[in-house]
Every structure is written in structure tokens, then in C-alpha cells.
Design a protein around this motif. Structure first.
Motif, PDB file in Angstrom:
ATOM      1  N   LEU A 287       0.835  -1.206   0.000  1.00  0.00           N
ATOM      2  CA  LEU A 287       0.000   0.000   0.000  1.00  0.00           C
ATOM      3  C   LEU A 287       0.868   1.254   0.000  1.00  0.00           C
ATOM      4  CD1 LEU A 287      -2.761  -1.090   2.543  1.00  0.00           C
ATOM      5  CD2 LEU A 287      -3.094  -0.624   0.110  1.00  0.00           C
ATOM      6  N   VAL A 297      -9.016   0.878  -0.263  1.00  0.00           N
ATOM      7  CA  VAL A 297      -9.237  -0.433  -0.880  1.00  0.00           C
ATOM      8  C   VAL A 297     -10.675  -0.882  -0.663  1.00  0.00           C
ATOM      9  CG1 VAL A 297      -8.482  -2.842  -0.967  1.00  0.00           C
ATOM     10  CG2 VAL A 297      -6.813  -1.015  -0.530  1.00  0.00           C
ATOM     11  N   ASP A 404      -6.869  -5.320  -3.785  1.00  0.00           N
ATOM     12  CA  ASP A 404      -5.609  -5.901  -3.368  1.00  0.00           C
ATOM     13  C   ASP A 404      -5.647  -7.415  -3.568  1.00  0.00           C
ATOM     14  OD1 ASP A 404      -5.039  -3.331  -2.594  1.00  0.00           O
ATOM     15  OD2 ASP A 404      -4.261  -3.885  -0.623  1.00  0.00           O
ATOM     16  N   HIS A 416       2.075  -9.159  -2.025  1.00  0.00           N
ATOM     17  CA  HIS A 416       0.812  -8.417  -2.038  1.00  0.00           C
ATOM     18  C   HIS A 416       0.852  -7.458  -3.222  1.00  0.00           C
ATOM     19  CE1 HIS A 416      -2.896  -7.312   0.040  1.00  0.00           C
ATOM     20  NE2 HIS A 416      -2.657  -6.068  -0.326  1.00  0.00           N
ATOM     21  N   VAL A 418      -1.370  -4.405  -5.493  1.00  0.00           N
ATOM     22  CA  VAL A 418      -2.427  -3.396  -5.437  1.00  0.00           C
ATOM     23  C   VAL A 418      -2.773  -2.995  -6.863  1.00  0.00           C
ATOM     24  CG1 VAL A 418      -3.125  -1.139  -4.553  1.00  0.00           C
ATOM     25  CG2 VAL A 418      -1.516  -2.548  -3.237  1.00  0.00           C
TER      26      VAL A 418
END
Length: 603
Positions: A287, A297, A404, A416, A418
Motif C-alpha cells: 500500500l 481499498v 488488493d 501483495h 495493489v
């Protein structure tokens, strides 16, 4: 940020394109099937007492792609001898990577030669190595089974000059590959990056291994966040996404990859145990990399394997990051509940789903969620577990949708991603539309059976509403009510009613009503066609959807067509033969009871 310019895939359930995949997800299709016999004889390897019975597997099912044995070697200028020794992972990745590049605007292979295009592929399966060693011996055996060649062959076959690497971090492989591709793009190492992963289930050996470790669900279903979650179900597939930087003349087609991060669990209770704080850390880092906060999100595609240990740990990590200050619910997705855990390709499957979800503004349903796991602490964390398609609301009004994607390797490597909705041009209207044209194709009669749509009728309000509307228009002109023919068990039909649907007087209008109702349901879900076409009675549905024929007129034509066909002599048979007309005529020479009724072919 990197623009998502092209996508392609092969996923269980017949998902040969992203649109196929999206329809499968929205339609709540369970893609898990018994192991196909052309992979191995499951009866020889299955024993419900495993792992107590050494060398056996206690599951019989998984998620499998269709036509995995087919490969157009000539298109890629690969000899039959070399193709024969190629790991199917290489073949599938090559095809899907090219399709993604074609989707991104490269019209042919020649347009790719000597371009600064990088290839970043995730893969963690050694199944090909477990096949008959004699099968792999020869001059092409070494390259045919090498991990590195999965990506290198794409670069070689298409003449690509950018970085080319295969990455194995187990279940997070394709997400790590995506992260590496984005970094390479940002650093100028390539102008285009093909990222993704491939995973094939070619041997029972790793089924036996995962059963021995009791990782797999005994009922072969990933029941993510359900109290009955007892492991995951294995799946296979391939996905590729093309990334480029946006310019004044090049806009993102599907969305943007705004941020990504990778970390490691380090020392945990066991090698494969998940680590909640590490998951929190990688989410926060991604993030930050995207320049966004947790409250930006709206949709979260979870790792969500459906394990008793992993689900509560992941949910707690999500709550710690996304919970504080949240008033707008966060929608949690779990694609593994539909197609299984694609292991090395799991991350790219989640990414493609997330991109489609924010593109259409809708979250597809998760399957097998009957009762929430009581270990999930929902207090102070507004979330939605979709069990039917639900709209995704913007977390911040006017800023577009952000999704996400988490992917955690069983060795501790966490990723992860985004992704964000593509920005509409200034002149665009408020209507959200697909950047690709969608076609609806309506077939003629032949596959409709009584009660086959009962579950759809019960679970899809738009489908039921539309079918009722068609029935109101048709019932005055049909001998028996439409719904008693289509759904005899629901609407009081007798046993003979089950056979009525085979009669043309019912089959023709019933098929029209079903196809029309399915089309309206898909449009209600956000899938609006740019083109429609049909064959036989399907042409009437296409004309109606296109606005050429009003619904009441189209239904009357369908009913009259069926009535006239019903008056024809009974007992005849029609078959379709895939052969040239002259060859069929030669075969029928001297026959008095068989004739050619129609010749279907290309224009």
C-alpha cells in the motif's frame, strides 16, 4: 504504476479467456472434477484411508484445464520431435503469453521480434520429472524439462530481448514474478513485461505428498472462511498479464498495477506455518508503494486456501491493516473456492479476477461458504463475504475502485499486489464499459433438458424474473405452460412432462426463453455485448437482444417455428458430420433413407 494492457488465461471450468473466466465466477460454477483418465488412473492411487496407507491419495478430484494436450507447435516453429519432449508447462505458457501480447496490441509474432519485452514466469511444479524417464530422454530432454526454459522459450520463440526468468516461491510464484516484472519495467530494463505463471497436474506424486502432509481437503473443496474448512483442493492453470507504462497516447486498458511488495516469514513454528505479522507487513508495504492507504481499498482477493490454521491468521492480519477507521465494508474474495489452488499460478489467477472485479464493479461469489468460521473476529471490521454477485462501492468517492491481492508461499515468501481501476478518458461518459468487445453467441436446439436450470432459477433472481416474463407471453399460445415443461419438478409437472421438452413445439420456445433469460442475467451482472450472433433458433434470440425484434414478436416466431416443426413426420434422426460435403456424398452413394439436409461452413 504499470498499466495492464493485455491478459490471457487457461483456467479450470473451460476458462480459455478472461471473459470465460469471469462468466464462470459470476455463475457460481464449481470447477472441481474427478481426475481425468488421460492424466492417470485415479483408482490405482486413491485410498480413503490415506495417508495411513503409504503411497496413496485420499482425494479423487481437482481443478483441470481443458485440452491441455493440444499445442500448435508449427505456429511457434517448433519441430514435432522437440514438442514431444516439452514439458506441458512450457507449451501452455508459450501459448498464453502470446495471446496476452496479442491482446495488448501486438498483431503478430513479427511485431514482437527484437522488442525490449521481458518475461517473468512463476512455476513450482516438478510433475513432468515424475513421468516415464524414457519418454524424456534425447537431445531435447534437458531443455524440455527445465524450469528456466518455461520463460526462456517464450523469449526465444517470439524474439524478445528483455529479461527472462522463471521464479519458484511455491504458491506465491506468479505474484513474485509480477512484482519482479514491475520492478524491471520501472528500472527501464524492459519496455513491456509479460508476467504470470503456469501450473499443471501431470502426476499423482504430489497429490500423494500433499495428502501425506494432510494439506488437502478430504472432500476436495476449498471452503475459505467456512467453519468446515479442512484444507485446499489442487488446481492447474496458466495466466499472463502484459504490463507497460502509460503515456499520453497509451492508456491502461484493464487497470493499473499501482504497487507491490514481497517479504518472508523467517523463523516460524514450522517451515510451512503462516505468519500473521509478516502478512500485515507485506500488505502495508505494498500500500505504501502504491501511495494509498488501507481505507482506499474496496475489494480484497485473499490467499484463502481454506485451511483451519491459515484462514483465521489471514483474516486477523487483514483486520489489523484494513479494520481501523473503516466504515465502508471491505469485500473479501476467494477464487480458490471456485477453481482450486493453482499453486504456482494462484497469484495471477487472483490478480486477473481482481482486475475483472474492479473493471465491472462487481465481486463474484465465493463458493462453499455455509457458516462462518467462529475463529474469525468480525467485531470492528465491516466486511462482505459474497455468496452471490455483489456491487463493489468506491471506498473514496470519485477515486475509482482499488483491489488488493495476497499470495503466500508455503515456504514463507509472501506477496501483495495493489491494482486500480483504469482511469476513463476525460470525454468518457459515466458508464463503465469493458475495454474489450464482448460477443454473445446463441446456439440452436439440442442440449436442453427438463430441470437442468433449476439451480439457476432458484439462485439468480434476474433469470427467474425474465423466465416468468417469457412464460406470461408464451402460455396463451402453448398447449402446456412453459415453466411446467422447463421445470416440471418445481411447477407441478408429471413424469411425462419431462419428455415434453424434446418435442419441437416446446423445445423451440423454451430454448429461446432460456437463452434470452441467460443473456439478460449476464447483462444485469455487467457483461454487456457489443456483438450478438446466433445459429438456427438462436438467431431469433440474437435479433431480440440486438433490438431488431421485440420480445413478444420473437417469442411468437419461436412458438410458431416449433408448431410447424411438430407437424413434420416423426421418427427421423439428424446428425452433424465434420467432413467435406463431397466426401459425405460419396459415402452416402446408393442410400435411399439418408440425405444431406444442410451444409454448414465458413462464409
Amino acid at each position: 504504476e504499470a498499466a495492464v494492457m493485455g491478459m490471457a488465461c487457461r483456467f479450470p471450468g473451460g476458462g480459455k479467456t478472461p471473459i470465460d473466466f469471469w462468466i464462470t465466477l459470476c455463475a457460481k460454477i464449481d470447477c472441481i472434477v474427478e481426475v481425468p483418465f488421460d492424466r492417470w488412473d485415479v483408482d490405482k492411487w486413491w485410498d480413503p484411508s490415506a495417508p495411513q496407507v503409504r503411497g496413496k491419495m485420499y482425494v479423487r478430484e481437482g481443478g483441470f484445464v481443458q485440452d491441455a494436450d493440444l499445442f500448435d507447435a508449427a505456429f511457434f516453429e517448433i519441430s514435432p520431435a522437440e514438442a514431444h519432449h516439452m514439458d506441458p508447462h512450457q507449451r501452455l505458457m508459450l501459448e498464453v503469453a502470446f495471446e496476452a501480447l496479442y491482446d495488448a496490441g501486438f498483431p503478430d509474432k513479427a511485431s514482437l521480434v527484437r522488442t525490449q519485452t521481458g518475461v517473468f514466469t512463476g512455476m513450482c511444479s516438478n510433475d513432468f520429472a515424475h513421468l516415464d524417464p524414457d519418454f524424456k530422454r534425447g537431445p531435447h530432454g534437458g531443455t524440455g524439462m527445465s524450469y528456466s526454459i518455461v520463460s526462456n522459450r517464450v523469449s526465444f520463440a517470439l524474439g524478445l530481448r528483455g529479461p527472462s526468468m522463471s521464479i519458484d516461491t511455491a504458491c506465491s510464484s506468479s505474484s513474485v514474478a509480477t512484482h519482479m516484472g514491475r520492478l524491471s519495467l520501472d528500472r527501464g530494463n524492459c519496455e513491456t513485461a509479460v508476467v504470470g505463471g503456469v501450473h499443471m497436474l501431470l502426476s499423482p506424486v504430489n497429490f500423494v505428498n500433499t495428502c501425506a502432509a494432510q494439506m488437502l481437503s478430504v472432500d476436495a473443496r476449498s471452503k475459505t472462511f467456512d467453519e468446515s474448512a479442512n484444507g485446499y483442493v489442487r488446481g492447474e492453470g496458466c495466466g499472463a498479464v502484459v504490463l507497460q507504462h502509460t503515456t499520453e497516447t497509451r492508456r491502461a486498458r484493464y487497470g493499473t498495477l499501482k504497487g507491490s511488495a514481497v517479504n518472508q516469514d523467517g523463523r516460524t513454528a514450522t517451515l510451512t506455518a503462516p505468519n500473521g505479522p509478516s502478512q500485515q507487513a507485506v500488505i502495508t508495504a505494498a500500500l505504501h508503494d502504491a501511495g494509498l492507504g488501507p481505507l482506499d481499498v474496496s475489494f480484497m482477493e485473499c490467499h484463502g486456501t481454506g485451511t483451519a490454521l491459515g484462514d483465521p491468521i489471514e483474516f486477523t492480519a487483514l483486520k489489523q491493516v484494513f479494520g481501523p477507521g473503516r466504515t465502508q465494508p471491505l469485500t473479501l474474495g476467494a477464487v480458490k473456492s471456485t477453481i482450486g489452488h493453482l499453486e504456482g499460478a494462484a497469484g495471477v489467477a487472483g490478480m486477473i479476477k481482481a482486475i475483472l472485479a474492479i473493471q465491472y464493479g462487481q465481486a463474484p461469489p465465493n463458493l462453499h461458504l455455509e457458516s462462518l468460521n467462529p475463529m474469525l473476529d468480525l467485531e470492528g471490521f465491516p466486511v462482505v463475504f459474497p455468496t452471490f454477485p455483489v456491487r463493489i462501492a468506491e471506498a473514496q468517492a470519485g477515486r475509482g475502485l482499488v483491489a488488493d491481492v495476497s499470495s503466500f508461499g508455503f515456504g514463507g515468501t509472501n506477496t501483495h499486489l495493489v491494482v486500480a481501476q483504469a482511469k476513463a478518458p476525460a470525454a468518457a461518459t459515466a458508464t463503465r464499459a469493458s475495454p474489450k468487445k464482448v460477443a454473445f453467441v446463441f446456439p440452436g436446439p439440442g442440449g436442453l433438458e427438463a430441470d437442468m436450470l433449476a439451480e439457476v432459477f432458484q439462485s439468480k433472481p434476474k433469470f427467474a424474473e425474465t423466465l416468468h416474463r417469457c412464460a406470461q407471453l408464451l402460455d396463451p399460445i402453448l398447449p402446456k405452460p412453459l415453466l411446467s415443461v422447463l421445470l416440471p419438478r418445481t411447477f407441478g409437472g408429471s413424469d411425462p412432462a419431462i419428455e415434453r421438452i424434446r418435442q419441437p413445439q416446446y423445445a423451440e420456445p423454451a430454448l429461446f426463453a432460456v437463452e434470452y433469460a441467460l443473456a439478460m442475467t449476464l447483462q444485469d451482472a455487467g457483461l454487456v455485448p457489443s456483438v450478438v450472433m446466433g445459429h438456427g433458433s438462436g438467431e431469433l434470440v440474437a435479433a431480440c437482444i440486438a433490438g431488431v425484434l421485440p420480445l413478444d414478436d420473437a417469442l411468437k416466431v419461436a412458438a410458431e417455428r416449433g408448431r410447424l416443426m411438430q407437424q413434420q413426420p416423426q421418427g427421423g434422426v439428424m446428425i452433424a458430420v465434420g467432413a467435406p460435403e463431397d466426401q459425405v456424398r460419396e459415402a452416402l452413394a446408393g442410400q435411399s433413407t439418408v440425405s444431406i439436409a444442410a451444409v454448414n461452413g465458413g462464409a
